[in-house]
Motif scaffolding. Sequence first.
Motif, PDB file in Angstrom:
ATOM      1  N   SER A 297       0.831  -1.209   0.000  1.00 20.93           N
ATOM      2  CA  SER A 297       0.000   0.000   0.000  1.00 20.93           C
ATOM      3  C   SER A 297       0.867   1.261   0.000  1.00 20.93           C
ATOM      4  CB  SER A 297      -0.900  -0.006   1.241  1.00 20.93           C
ATOM      5  OG  SER A 297      -1.190   1.307   1.647  1.00 20.93           O
ATOM      6  N   ASP A 298       0.598   2.158  -0.942  1.00 19.32           N
ATOM      7  CA  ASP A 298       1.413   3.383  -1.030  1.00 19.32           C
ATOM      8  C   ASP A 298       1.269   4.243   0.216  1.00 19.32           C
ATOM      9  OD1 ASP A 298       2.378   2.610  -3.433  1.00 19.32           O
ATOM     10  OD2 ASP A 298       0.913   3.734  -4.623  1.00 19.32           O
ATOM     11  N   GLU A 299       0.070   4.260   0.756  1.00 19.03           N
ATOM     12  CA  GLU A 299      -0.169   5.059   1.954  1.00 19.03           C
ATOM     13  C   GLU A 299       0.690   4.529   3.124  1.00 19.03           C
ATOM     14  OE1 GLU A 299      -1.639   7.822   2.403  1.00 19.03           O
ATOM     15  OE2 GLU A 299      -1.310   7.711   4.580  1.00 19.03           O
ATOM     16  N   ILE A 300       0.692   3.198   3.286  1.00 14.74           N
ATOM     17  CA  ILE A 300       1.482   2.598   4.375  1.00 14.74           C
ATOM     18  C   ILE A 300       2.977   2.787   4.108  1.00 14.74           C
ATOM     19  CG2 ILE A 300       2.075   0.403   5.514  1.00 14.74           C
ATOM     20  CD1 ILE A 300      -0.648   1.307   6.360  1.00 14.74           C
ATOM     21  N   LEU A 301       3.389   2.630   2.841  1.00 13.96           N
ATOM     22  CA  LEU A 301       4.820   2.808   2.515  1.00 13.96           C
ATOM     23  C   LEU A 301       5.278   4.208   2.894  1.00 13.96           C
ATOM     24  CD1 LEU A 301       5.116   0.976  -0.932  1.00 13.96           C
ATOM     25  CD2 LEU A 301       6.204   0.327   1.227  1.00 13.96           C
ATOM     26  N   LYS A 302       4.380   5.188   2.655  1.00 15.53           N
ATOM     27  CA  LYS A 302       4.727   6.565   3.006  1.00 15.53           C
ATOM     28  C   LYS A 302       4.914   6.677   4.518  1.00 15.53           C
ATOM     29  CE  LYS A 302       2.570   9.457   0.238  1.00 15.53           C
ATOM     30  NZ  LYS A 302       1.195   9.962  -0.029  1.00 15.53           N
ATOM     31  N   ARG A 303       3.959   6.101   5.249  1.00 17.56           N
ATOM     32  CA  ARG A 303       4.058   6.188   6.717  1.00 17.56           C
ATOM     33  C   ARG A 303       5.215   5.357   7.267  1.00 17.56           C
ATOM     34  NH1 ARG A 303      -1.394   4.712   8.899  1.00 17.56           N
ATOM     35  NH2 ARG A 303      -2.342   4.988   6.856  1.00 17.56           N
ATOM     36  N   MET A 304       5.633   4.342   6.498  1.00 21.42           N
ATOM     37  CA  MET A 304       6.809   3.557   6.910  1.00 21.42           C
ATOM     38  C   MET A 304       8.110   4.286   6.596  1.00 21.42           C
ATOM     39  SD  MET A 304       6.039  -0.325   5.672  1.00 21.42           S
ATOM     40  CE  MET A 304       5.172  -1.515   6.690  1.00 21.42           C
ATOM     41  N   ASP A 309       7.289   3.868  -4.018  1.00 20.10           N
ATOM     42  CA  ASP A 309       5.891   3.431  -3.989  1.00 20.10           C
ATOM     43  C   ASP A 309       5.769   2.084  -4.706  1.00 20.10           C
ATOM     44  OD1 ASP A 309       5.836   3.942  -6.708  1.00 20.10           O
ATOM     45  OD2 ASP A 309       4.884   5.903  -6.491  1.00 20.10           O
ATOM     46  N   SER A 310       4.576   1.529  -4.703  1.00 25.04           N
ATOM     47  CA  SER A 310       4.429   0.164  -5.196  1.00 25.04           C
ATOM     48  C   SER A 310       4.724   0.085  -6.699  1.00 25.04           C
ATOM     49  CB  SER A 310       3.037  -0.372  -4.885  1.00 25.04           C
ATOM     50  OG  SER A 310       2.075   0.463  -5.467  1.00 25.04           O
ATOM     51  N   ALA A 311       4.416   1.168  -7.456  1.00 24.76           N
ATOM     52  CA  ALA A 311       4.678   1.140  -8.905  1.00 24.76           C
ATOM     53  C   ALA A 311       6.187   1.116  -9.160  1.00 24.76           C
ATOM     54  CB  ALA A 311       4.046   2.360  -9.567  1.00 24.76           C
ATOM     55  N   ILE A 333       7.922  -8.811   4.636  1.00 24.91           N
ATOM     56  CA  ILE A 333       6.629  -8.117   4.678  1.00 24.91           C
ATOM     57  C   ILE A 333       6.218  -7.922   6.131  1.00 24.91           C
ATOM     58  CG2 ILE A 333       4.164  -8.287   4.122  1.00 24.91           C
ATOM     59  CD1 ILE A 333       4.942  -9.953   1.709  1.00 24.91           C
ATOM     60  N   ILE A 334       5.710  -6.759   6.442  1.00 19.09           N
ATOM     61  CA  ILE A 334       5.150  -6.520   7.775  1.00 19.09           C
ATOM     62  C   ILE A 334       3.628  -6.446   7.651  1.00 19.09           C
ATOM     63  CG2 ILE A 334       5.005  -4.902   9.703  1.00 19.09           C
ATOM     64  CD1 ILE A 334       7.858  -4.060   9.110  1.00 19.09           C
ATOM     65  N   VAL A 335       2.950  -7.253   8.439  1.00 19.25           N
ATOM     66  CA  VAL A 335       1.483  -7.231   8.478  1.00 19.25           C
ATOM     67  C   VAL A 335       1.057  -6.526   9.761  1.00 19.25           C
ATOM     68  CG1 VAL A 335      -0.599  -8.660   8.633  1.00 19.25           C
ATOM     69  CG2 VAL A 335       1.292  -9.364   7.159  1.00 19.25           C
ATOM     70  N   GLU A 342      -8.022  -3.082   5.799  1.00 20.92           N
ATOM     71  CA  GLU A 342      -8.210  -4.278   4.972  1.00 20.92           C
ATOM     72  C   GLU A 342      -7.780  -3.976   3.532  1.00 20.92           C
ATOM     73  OE1 GLU A 342      -8.869  -7.331   5.568  1.00 20.92           O
ATOM     74  OE2 GLU A 342      -9.418  -8.080   3.579  1.00 20.92           O
ATOM     75  N   GLU A 343      -8.115  -2.782   3.045  1.00 26.14           N
ATOM     76  CA  GLU A 343      -7.757  -2.410   1.660  1.00 26.14           C
ATOM     77  C   GLU A 343      -6.233  -2.347   1.499  1.00 26.14           C
ATOM     78  OE1 GLU A 343      -7.518  -1.640  -2.156  1.00 26.14           O
ATOM     79  OE2 GLU A 343      -9.269  -2.486  -1.133  1.00 26.14           O
ATOM     80  N   ASP A 344      -5.534  -1.747   2.503  1.00 28.28           N
ATOM     81  CA  ASP A 344      -4.057  -1.723   2.454  1.00 28.28           C
ATOM     82  C   ASP A 344      -3.516  -3.141   2.381  1.00 28.28           C
ATOM     83  OD1 ASP A 344      -3.740   1.093   2.754  1.00 28.28           O
ATOM     84  OD2 ASP A 344      -4.089   0.913   4.908  1.00 28.28           O
ATOM     85  N   PHE A 345      -4.076  -3.995   3.230  1.00 32.77           N
ATOM     86  CA  PHE A 345      -3.586  -5.377   3.264  1.00 32.77           C
ATOM     87  C   PHE A 345      -3.807  -6.082   1.929  1.00 32.77           C
ATOM     88  CE2 PHE A 345      -4.488  -9.895   3.896  1.00 32.77           C
ATOM     89  CZ  PHE A 345      -3.207 -10.305   4.226  1.00 32.77           C
ATOM     90  N   LEU A 346      -4.978  -5.812   1.304  1.00 30.06           N
ATOM     91  CA  LEU A 346      -5.248  -6.455   0.007  1.00 30.06           C
ATOM     92  C   LEU A 346      -4.207  -6.054  -1.041  1.00 30.06           C
ATOM     93  CD1 LEU A 346      -9.154  -6.343  -0.142  1.00 30.06           C
ATOM     94  CD2 LEU A 346      -7.678  -8.333   0.222  1.00 30.06           C
ATOM     95  N   GLN A 347      -3.709  -4.828  -0.933  1.00 28.37           N
ATOM     96  CA  GLN A 347      -2.640  -4.386  -1.864  1.00 28.37           C
ATOM     97  C   GLN A 347      -1.367  -5.209  -1.648  1.00 28.37           C
ATOM     98  OE1 GLN A 347      -2.968  -1.462  -3.806  1.00 28.37           O
ATOM     99  NE2 GLN A 347      -4.673  -0.382  -2.862  1.00 28.37           N
TER     100      GLN A 347
END
Length: 468
Positions: A297-304, A309-311, A333-335, A342-347
């Motif tokens: 998830s790009d949003e999570i990657l930013k916060r990490m 980004d994923s692309a 991978i960190i879960v 849930e949407e972030d996780f699906l990414q």
Amino acid sequence: MQRISQQQINQQWENIEQVRRMNEVYPEPPRAFCQTFGCQQNEADTERIAGMLKEMGYEPTEEPAEASVIVVNTCAVREHAEKRVLGIIGRYTHLKETNPELTICMCGCMVQQEHITEKIKKSYPRVDIVFGTHALWRFPELLLRRLGGSKRLFEIGGSDEGEIAEGLPVLRGKGCHAWLSIMYGCNNFCSYCIVPYVRGRERSRLPEVIEQEMRELVAEGYKDITLLGQNVNSYGKDLDEPIDFSDLLARLDAIPGDYRIRFMTSHPKDASAKLFRTMANGTHISHQLHLPFQSGSDEILKRMNRKYDSAQYRALIAEAREAMPDVVLSSDIIVGFPGETEEDFLQTLRMVEDVEYDLLYTFLYSKRTGTPAATMPDSATQEEKQERFDRLLKTQERIIERRQNAYVGKTVRVLIDGTGKQPSDYPMAGRTDGGLLVLCRGNNLNIGDFVEINIEKASLRALFGTQV
Ligand code: 5AD
Ligand code: SF4
């Protein structure tokens, strides 16, 4: 960054010599037991501690109860490992009831944190020596002082910088595999990670020193050499001479001999087409790439604070596969990172399905005191996180099954590096050039041999085959 002077290293050799003389009075050499938690860097550090102990006159033992010195090299990356360490230390301190001469030492990342050293001071009075990652090279001095009657020693050292100490001994494990550290520390400050706080800033060993060590390893018969760094792709950025990781890799690859080179870990933000080209063109470089993406998830990657980004990540994987169609890929991978929906996780799941890794290291997020993520709001429950984690494992199992089965009927080059765990039709163990485990049989297979193996069957964990 500080390079430890030759004079300071010589001083440690004098300390080693003094402890060795003290140990000579015993009819039998005293024993030392070392235990490692955590990553490969820690394994390599323990080999340095074991090397110093050996020079000080201690014989290695696998049995803590017969040891005069116990060293526990600790990990701070997740809470689970810290809890295990404290439990084990508690058990070792009881050995002092029958062996009052025992010296118990704790070192590594975990003790580099103040709240941990405070806890050991208060609640573990039988621990004799506590030394952080920055004091590792001073271990002989600390042991000498304690054996000479000093009170308990706590040597942690400043962790915001870092140092490099060359010229101290190493005792490597048996077999044909060797670790070779090329750099220490990390500058990335991923928001969940404690490593930059406990291992200090990135610092590169000089290329000529690494090359010399590599030549020695090859001459000694090591066949499988893993270059180590928290982020090998930023190798050389702190050196005066212009050299990057690809240049170093090419320089090491030019050393003649029958061996292979692997490396870890690569941060996607610095991995490059140049690196993949160097790997593809190399003679000895394993087509194995551990490229952790952590979250899809790009949003999570930013916060990490991962800085890609994923692309961009997907583009890198495509480049790596184009340069090396046979590349063996793995990721961390960190879960359950704070705020993961849930949407972030699906990414994340989608990334796993699209890339099809050969191997995954999956972790449930663990809150680390002092890191930015520790104060980020989190709404998912532990059950939800566990459920996502299990779903991820199931997905990966299906992928591995498919990928492993695709090897059946093919012939692969394998380096024999040990024996199977239990008696079986496939008594020897080895790794493909990409690092996959192969259990095999053949005529007179010996550790250190490179052989061609025809794969006959596959499980989730291993390939099975016969020498061609
Ligand atoms: N919680 C869970 N996993 C972590 N890692 C690092 N820090 C944490 C943490 N706080 C994982 C990352 C890293 C690997 C070595 O450990 O995935 O790549
Ligand atoms: Fe931790 Fe990130 Fe550095 Fe790896 S790159 S050690 S995950 S801070």
